[in-house]
Structures are given as C-alpha cells and as structure tokens.
Design an enzyme around this catalytic site. Structure first.
Site, PDB file in Angstrom:
ATOM      1  N   LYS A  19       0.968  -1.206  -0.031  1.00 49.88           N
ATOM      2  CA  LYS A  19       0.171   0.009   0.034  1.00 49.88           C
ATOM      3  C   LYS A  19       0.703   1.107  -0.030  1.00 49.88           C
ATOM      4  O   LYS A  19       2.027   1.130   0.500  1.00 49.88           O
ATOM      5  CB  LYS A  19      -0.903   0.139   1.121  1.00 49.88           C
ATOM      6  CG  LYS A  19      -0.306   0.082   2.620  1.00 49.88           C
ATOM      7  CD  LYS A  19       0.060   1.589   3.077  1.00 49.88           C
ATOM      8  CE  LYS A  19       0.843   1.633   4.291  1.00 49.88           C
ATOM      9  NZ  LYS A  19       1.706   2.653   4.501  1.00 49.88           N
ATOM     10  N   LEU A 109       5.664   0.499   2.991  1.00 49.53           N
ATOM     11  CA  LEU A 109       4.842   0.113   2.113  1.00 49.53           C
ATOM     12  C   LEU A 109       3.875  -1.011   2.604  1.00 49.53           C
ATOM     13  O   LEU A 109       2.920  -1.667   1.943  1.00 49.53           O
ATOM     14  CB  LEU A 109       5.504  -0.666   1.021  1.00 49.53           C
ATOM     15  CG  LEU A 109       6.314   0.553   0.284  1.00 49.53           C
ATOM     16  CD1 LEU A 109       7.426  -0.192  -0.997  1.00 49.53           C
ATOM     17  CD2 LEU A 109       5.208   1.755  -0.589  1.00 49.53           C
ATOM     18  N   SER A 113       2.619  -6.170   6.994  1.00 46.05           N
ATOM     19  CA  SER A 113       1.339  -6.061   7.363  1.00 46.05           C
ATOM     20  C   SER A 113       0.474  -6.784   6.144  1.00 46.05           C
ATOM     21  O   SER A 113      -0.453  -7.435   6.650  1.00 46.05           O
ATOM     22  CB  SER A 113       0.651  -4.646   7.379  1.00 46.05           C
ATOM     23  OG  SER A 113       1.299  -3.956   8.518  1.00 46.05           O
ATOM     24  N   SER A 114       0.783  -6.560   4.828  1.00 45.54           N
ATOM     25  CA  SER A 114      -0.136  -7.073   3.980  1.00 45.54           C
ATOM     26  C   SER A 114       0.279  -8.816   3.939  1.00 45.54           C
ATOM     27  O   SER A 114      -0.675  -9.603   3.582  1.00 45.54           O
ATOM     28  CB  SER A 114       0.391  -6.509   2.568  1.00 45.54           C
ATOM     29  OG  SER A 114      -0.376  -7.034   1.774  1.00 45.54           O
ATOM     30  N   ASP A 146      -1.911  -1.415  10.393  1.00 49.45           N
ATOM     31  CA  ASP A 146      -2.273  -1.344   8.915  1.00 49.45           C
ATOM     32  C   ASP A 146      -3.022  -2.726   8.367  1.00 49.45           C
ATOM     33  O   ASP A 146      -3.312  -2.940   7.243  1.00 49.45           O
ATOM     34  CB  ASP A 146      -0.798  -1.068   8.145  1.00 49.45           C
ATOM     35  CG  ASP A 146      -0.180   0.413   8.337  1.00 49.45           C
ATOM     36  OD1 ASP A 146      -1.212   0.845   8.699  1.00 49.45           O
ATOM     37  OD2 ASP A 146       0.666   0.503   7.954  1.00 49.45           O
TER      38      ASP A 146
END
Ligand code: C5P
Length: 317
Positions: A19, A109, A113-114, A146
């Site tokens: 992100k 970015l 978390s992703s 996030d």
C-alpha cells in the site's frame, strides 16, 4: 476443546499487495499510546506471494527467498498463523509457509502487514474455517494498525489508529505510480511518530468532536473523487519529520518532482519509500524509463505500479 477443520490437499497461494498513503494526517494522541490518524490508503500492484502447505504436527514453519528477513516468531506471518491457531483452537494443523518477498522491507509500504493479512485470508480458506470478514478484521487489528486495511485493500479512508475503515467508491484503477526506495535505508516507525509528537504535540487536536470535524473534511475532499485533471494535494505528516533527517527521502522527492506529467509526489507511511502519482500506467512507465539513470545516480531502486481495487487475495488460475 479443539476444533475440526478439513485439510486442503493442494498448496494454496495468496497475493499480498503493498500500500501507499495518499494522505497521512496525525490528528492527536490516544490513551492507548498510539496516534489518532486520518488517512487515505491505496493498494498498489507490487505484491509478495505466499504459499501454504500442510505438514504433520502443529508446527508453523516460515521459509523466505530473502534471507535478510527474520523467519522467527517476530515475523507477522508467524504471529498471524499462531493467532488463528490459538483463537480457533486448532490442533494437528501444522503448516509450512513459503514467502516470495517482492515488497521492500521497512519501506512504509506495509509489506509485513500485507503478508499478515494474506495469512488470515489464506488460512481461513486452507483450514476451511469459514470465518466472517469482521472476525478476520478483528484479528487483523490485533496484529497491527495497517493489517485491517491490507485485508480489505483498494482505496479506503482509515481512521482511529488506522483500523477503522471506510471504503471510497472511486475508480482510480487506471492511475499508476512510480515508486522509489534506497535499498540501504529503512526508517523506524515508532521513532518517526515519537519525533512528530515532540515537535507538534502542542498543536494536537484534543477532543473527539475535533477529530470528527477533520474526518468529515477528508470525507468531503474533492480530490478524493479522482476526477480527471484533479489537483492531488498528497499529504504525509510523517514526511515533515522524516525527510529533513533522511537524505534518501530528500533525494527521492527531488528526483520524483522532476518527472514530467507527475500529478503529485509524497513519501509513503513512515518512509523511506516515495512515489509520484500519474493519470495512467503508460505515462508512469515512460517517466520511469527516462529517469532510470537519475534514480541509479541517487542509489534508488524504482518500480512502476498501477493502483489496485483489492487487498490480499487468493490466487486463482
Ligand atoms: O500498529 P503498528 O505495529 O503498525 O505500529 C507501529 C508503531 O507505530 C507503534 O508502535 C507506534 O509507535 C506507531 N503508531 C502510532 N500510531 C498509530 C500507528 C502506529 O503511534 N496510529
């Protein structure tokens, strides 16, 4: 009591997109020690890939093609898998997780978390748990501020400490960014927030009514319609404290500002990655291609990515 689940015989692959922050505004302090934020987060087409395979026993093993990344219990992937194992009272559901790391580490970015979001979505399917989205989002918020955004993805207003999501119904998927990062530099997120508070804490909003007023202003912001020819006043409050002490960020912002047809430039999250926003992928590609030499002169790695409408996602053939 342990819970039943069915074993998936085939490995499962999940994509975990990075992100960027189109807006990161620090509103004030919170009683839990975090900051009250008003953000616009945007998924981009730069993704890690995560594969799950069943193994005997209860162990959770992580392997990664980037040996600079810890694969121990401090990795959010392990934390996410253990959280699900514990909360869903599972037994005999050992798993081996392979991570293809493509999102730069410590870059602002949300790569970690992703990955965690991808584990929640992936294991919900792999272990046949049928957990509702709201349960996944609750687990996500435990793992990090996030992570809920990374579960949902797309373009979202993010309030609270980042976990309160309001989707923006916009079509910006034809837009694109040129993203740059010095591979040798990373920024401490807690230090960035601490420094910001030291310098700006006396100006913080200190009432819920004041927070809500700013949230409403952001909800009504005309640039969030992503109409053609809109001026994009990208804002990142952390950039104000990170940039002056991080030459890699200053260099990145300077080079990106020179790209022809860039609509706006900003740092993402707590940095040090920075991006320039373009109205379409062709313009972004052309600008990056023309400036490859400048990027490499400043030691910056670069990518061209389109904006995505979704977050972590099971890969379909
Ligand atoms: O939640 P997450 O682990 O991503 O946060 C990392 C750090 O960033 C926190 O420990 C805190 O220092 C800072 N932070 C904050 N306010 C937020 C989000 C993060 O102060 N809303």
């Amino acid at each position: 009591m342990t819970r039943n689940y069915s074993l998936s015989p085939e490995p499962l692959r999940v994509l975990a997109p990075a992100k960027i922050n189109l807006h990161l505004e620090i509103l004030g302090s919170r009683s839990d020690g975090f900051h009250e934020l008003a953000m616009v987060m945007q998924s981009i087409d730069l993704k890690d890939e995560i594969e799950f395979r069943h193994i005997d026993g209860n162990q959770i093993i992580l392997r990664c093609d980037d040996n600079t990344l810890s694969v121990g219990s401090d990795n959010l992937i392990i934390k996410a898998a253990k959280l699900m194992q514990r909360e869903e009272r599972l037994d005999g559901n050992g798993i081996e997780i392979y991570l293809k790391k493509r999102i730069p580490i410590g870059a602002g970015l949300a790569g970690g978390s992703s990955d965690a979001a991808a584990v929640l979505i992936g294991l919900n399917s792999f272990w046949d748990l049928h957990l509702q989205n709201n349960v996944l989002l609750d687990y996500a918020a435990i793992l990090g501020s996030d992570v809920p955004f990374c579960v949902k993805g797309g373009t979202q207003l993010c309030f609270g400490r980042g976990e309160k999501l309001e989707p923006l119904d916009v079509d910006n998927s034809s837009m694109a960014i040129v993203l740059v990062k010095d591979p040798n530099v990373s920024v401490s997120t807690p230090l960035a927030y601490k420094t910001y508070k030291e310098l700006n804490g006396s100006n913080y909003i200190n009432s819920e009514a004041g927070f809500e007023l700013r949230r409403q202003e952001l909800r009504n912001a005309s640039w969030l319609k992503f109409d053609r020819d809109t001026h994009f006043p990208l804002r990142n409050d952390l950039q104000k404290v990170v940039s002056p002490i991080t030459p890699a960020v200053q260099n990145a912002l300077n080079v990106l500002s020179e790209l022809p047809e860039a609509l706006s430039v900003a740092m993402s999250g707590s940095g040090p990655s920075c991006f320039a926003l373009f109205s379409n992928l062709e313009r972004a590609r052309a600008a990056r291609q023309d400036h490859l030499k400048s990027f490499s002169e400043f030691g910056l790695k670069s990518w061209c990515c389109s904006l995505r409408v979704d977050g972590a996602k099971i890969e379909s053939d």
